[in-house]
Design an enzyme around this catalytic site. Sequence first.
Site, PDB file in Angstrom:
ATOM      1  N   ARG A 163       1.471 -16.346  10.700  1.00  0.00           N
ATOM      2  CA  ARG A 163       1.710 -16.597   9.429  1.00  0.00           C
ATOM      3  C   ARG A 163       3.322 -16.985   9.418  1.00  0.00           C
ATOM      4  O   ARG A 163       3.754 -16.555   8.831  1.00  0.00           O
ATOM      5  CB  ARG A 163       1.860 -15.429   8.909  1.00  0.00           C
ATOM      6  CG  ARG A 163       1.554 -13.849   8.723  1.00  0.00           C
ATOM      7  CD  ARG A 163       0.243 -14.510   7.167  1.00  0.00           C
ATOM      8  NE  ARG A 163      -0.968 -13.730   7.182  1.00  0.00           N
ATOM      9  CZ  ARG A 163      -2.182 -13.202   7.858  1.00  0.00           C
ATOM     10  NH1 ARG A 163      -2.606 -14.069   8.695  1.00  0.00           N
ATOM     11  NH2 ARG A 163      -2.950 -12.197   7.390  1.00  0.00           N
ATOM     12  N   SER A 238      -1.002  -8.879   1.972  1.00  0.00           N
ATOM     13  CA  SER A 238      -0.297  -8.030   2.614  1.00  0.00           C
ATOM     14  C   SER A 238       1.210  -8.448   1.985  1.00  0.00           C
ATOM     15  O   SER A 238       1.836  -9.857   2.350  1.00  0.00           O
ATOM     16  CB  SER A 238      -0.227  -8.495   4.179  1.00  0.00           C
ATOM     17  OG  SER A 238      -2.072  -8.116   5.018  1.00  0.00           O
ATOM     18  N   GLU A 334       6.573 -10.936   4.349  1.00  0.00           N
ATOM     19  CA  GLU A 334       5.513 -11.627   4.438  1.00  0.00           C
ATOM     20  C   GLU A 334       5.669 -12.284   3.114  1.00  0.00           C
ATOM     21  O   GLU A 334       5.598 -14.443   3.780  1.00  0.00           O
ATOM     22  CB  GLU A 334       3.741 -11.395   5.092  1.00  0.00           C
ATOM     23  CG  GLU A 334       3.036 -12.582   5.776  1.00  0.00           C
ATOM     24  CD  GLU A 334       1.577 -12.434   4.694  1.00  0.00           C
ATOM     25  OE1 GLU A 334       1.187 -12.578   3.533  1.00  0.00           O
ATOM     26  OE2 GLU A 334       0.520 -11.924   5.596  1.00  0.00           O
TER      27      GLU A 334
HETATM   28  N1  EPU Z   1      -4.741   0.747   9.168  1.00  0.00           N
HETATM   29  C1  EPU Z   1      -3.885   2.323   7.679  1.00  0.00           C
HETATM   30  N2  EPU Z   1      -4.004   2.334   7.330  1.00  0.00           N
HETATM   31  C2  EPU Z   1      -3.760   1.206   6.466  1.00  0.00           C
HETATM   32  C3  EPU Z   1      -4.332  -0.574   6.891  1.00  0.00           C
HETATM   33  C4  EPU Z   1      -4.680  -0.229   8.272  1.00  0.00           C
HETATM   34  O1  EPU Z   1      -4.358   2.796   9.304  1.00  0.00           O
HETATM   35  O2  EPU Z   1      -4.110   1.595   5.036  1.00  0.00           O
HETATM   36  C5  EPU Z   1      -4.833   0.257  10.465  1.00  0.00           C
HETATM   37  C6  EPU Z   1      -6.873   0.035  10.661  1.00  0.00           C
HETATM   38  O3  EPU Z   1      -7.257   0.915  10.383  1.00  0.00           O
HETATM   39  C7  EPU Z   1      -6.365  -1.165  11.448  1.00  0.00           C
HETATM   40  C8  EPU Z   1      -5.283  -1.570  11.330  1.00  0.00           C
HETATM   41  O4  EPU Z   1      -4.699  -0.697  11.155  1.00  0.00           O
HETATM   42  O5  EPU Z   1      -6.985  -0.536  12.878  1.00  0.00           O
HETATM   43  C9  EPU Z   1      -6.052  -3.809  10.711  1.00  0.00           C
HETATM   44  O6  EPU Z   1      -6.116  -2.859   9.420  1.00  0.00           O
HETATM   45  P1  EPU Z   1      -7.201  -4.186   8.668  1.00  0.00           P
HETATM   46  O7  EPU Z   1      -8.321  -4.759   9.423  1.00  0.00           O
HETATM   47  O8  EPU Z   1      -7.393  -4.139   7.075  1.00  0.00           O
HETATM   48  O9  EPU Z   1      -6.064  -5.344   9.046  1.00  0.00           O
HETATM   49  P2  EPU Z   1      -4.337  -5.727   8.714  1.00  0.00           P
HETATM   50  O10 EPU Z   1      -3.529  -5.605  10.239  1.00  0.00           O
HETATM   51  O11 EPU Z   1      -3.739  -4.060   7.942  1.00  0.00           O
HETATM   52  C10 EPU Z   1      -4.371  -8.351   8.323  1.00  0.00           C
HETATM   53  C11 EPU Z   1      -4.234  -9.376   7.459  1.00  0.00           C
HETATM   54  C12 EPU Z   1      -5.212  -9.869   6.691  1.00  0.00           C
HETATM   55  C13 EPU Z   1      -6.134  -9.848   6.949  1.00  0.00           C
HETATM   56  C14 EPU Z   1      -6.731  -8.968   7.606  1.00  0.00           C
HETATM   57  C15 EPU Z   1      -8.028  -9.149   7.992  1.00  0.00           C
HETATM   58  C16 EPU Z   1      -1.878  -9.686   8.250  1.00  0.00           C
HETATM   59  C17 EPU Z   1       0.242  -9.072   7.662  1.00  0.00           C
HETATM   60  N3  EPU Z   1      -2.531  -9.072   7.267  1.00  0.00           N
HETATM   61  O12 EPU Z   1      -4.414  -6.947   8.029  1.00  0.00           O
HETATM   62  O13 EPU Z   1      -3.939 -10.570   5.288  1.00  0.00           O
HETATM   63  O14 EPU Z   1      -7.086  -9.430   5.943  1.00  0.00           O
HETATM   64  O15 EPU Z   1      -5.950  -8.456   9.197  1.00  0.00           O
HETATM   65  O16 EPU Z   1      -7.910  -9.570   9.426  1.00  0.00           O
HETATM   66  O17 EPU Z   1      -1.825 -10.032   8.775  1.00  0.00           O
HETATM   67  C18 EPU Z   1      -2.958 -11.261   4.285  1.00  0.00           C
HETATM   68  O18 EPU Z   1      -2.108 -11.806   5.224  1.00  0.00           O
HETATM   69  O19 EPU Z   1      -2.244 -11.477   2.489  1.00  0.00           O
HETATM   70  C19 EPU Z   1      -4.040 -10.811   4.092  1.00  0.00           C
HETATM   71  C20 EPU Z   1      -4.512  -9.572   3.204  1.00  0.00           C
END
Ligand code: EPU
Length: 338
Positions: A163, A238, A334
């Site tokens: 990012r 995010s 972010e």
């Molecule tokens: N999780 C929770 N609770 C929540 C959300 C997530 O426990 O409310 C846990 C999930 O269970 C999982 C982990 O966190 O174990 C990761 O969750 P997820 O796969 O939804 O991805 P993220 O890390 O929360 C990142 C990106 C997203 C992108 C997704 C998929 C960042 C800041 N965000 O989210 O990007 O779509 O991975 O690759 O890196 C964005 O940047 O605007 C964005 C949406």
Amino acid sequence: MIQIVENKNLKQYNTFGVNAYAKYFAEVNTVDELHQILQDTRFPEKFILGGGSNMLLTKDVDTLVIHINLKGISIDFEDDYCVHLKIMAGENWHQLVLYCLENNYGGIENLSLIPGNTGTAPIQNIGAYGVELKDVFVSCEAMHVERGEMKTFDLDACQFGYRSSLFKTTEKGNYIITSVTLKLTKKDHKINVGYGAIQDELLKMNVEKPTIQDVSKAVIAIRQSKLPDPNELGNSGSFFKNPVIDRPAFEAFISRFPEAPFYKVSESEYKIPAGWLIEQAGFKGKRYGDAGVHAKQALVLVNYGNATGAEILVLSKKIRATIWERFGIEIEAEVNVV
Ligand code: EPU
């Protein structure tokens, strides 16, 4: 002739959908117009607005807001295997993904449904479901805000990270990206389904040998199940980055919270999902007036209608402070807070 509008409401121009006014507002439709307005001495300060999908406006903008509306997609180079597509900055990112799928150009299908415009994609190296912009990036052209000169930045020059890029760090605010060139495949597409949720979704869809179109469908289904549509509920994706912590901090953390999810970034660095931390801290689905934490993905802050940017900022600070107290981990925004 570029039209300058006074006191323009920016609600339609930011995906959080907050009310904030621009003292002056101009839309530029060509690179020449951009050059012209940047040199306009009536407005010593300028504020650049792309797709408005990665910023939180906490106050009115007291200067000239320049909305980048450069359009067009062309082919820079092509052979039997790949195509170099040059995309003007004002092209909507998801429309570009759809255009590529129609033409069977592979490489950005995992980045389906990301809000915002193509010109802002390199600034934070957009990424999702195992793919980042840098994986298909060739170069971008940008105009220096003060000098008005054009410069081409190749992959190395952009210094892409998680990012992040040079446009968000050392050269922050100095350049306006006018076009982006991507290298996409025409056949033998590299199908990227390493991300667990995509595999689960493809299974649900009964797809065994996914095409790029199938991957896009799966990504769209996952995103729609977790991430709110900015046209229905104001948000900026995010709000925070996932924090990366060093090994001693990780070991201390994981011994206290052995159930926490994490990704190993390198031998010495670990990434903890901020969504998990925020959910554990009890914020998921909470609403404070019209500002809230999305019920299906705690990393996303939302505007239920009339929240101000300042109210959303207060909520984000409360979350940060709680995460720090509870887990000893600092989380960083972010989105750009203006
Ligand atoms: N999780 C929770 N609770 C929540 C959300 C997530 O426990 O409310 C846990 C999930 O269970 C999982 C982990 O966190 O174990 C990761 O969750 P997820 O796969 O939804 O991805 P993220 O890390 O929360 C990142 C990106 C997203 C992108 C997704 C998929 C960042 C800041 N965000 O989210 O990007 O779509 O991975 O690759 O890196 C964005 O940047 O605007 C964005 C949406």
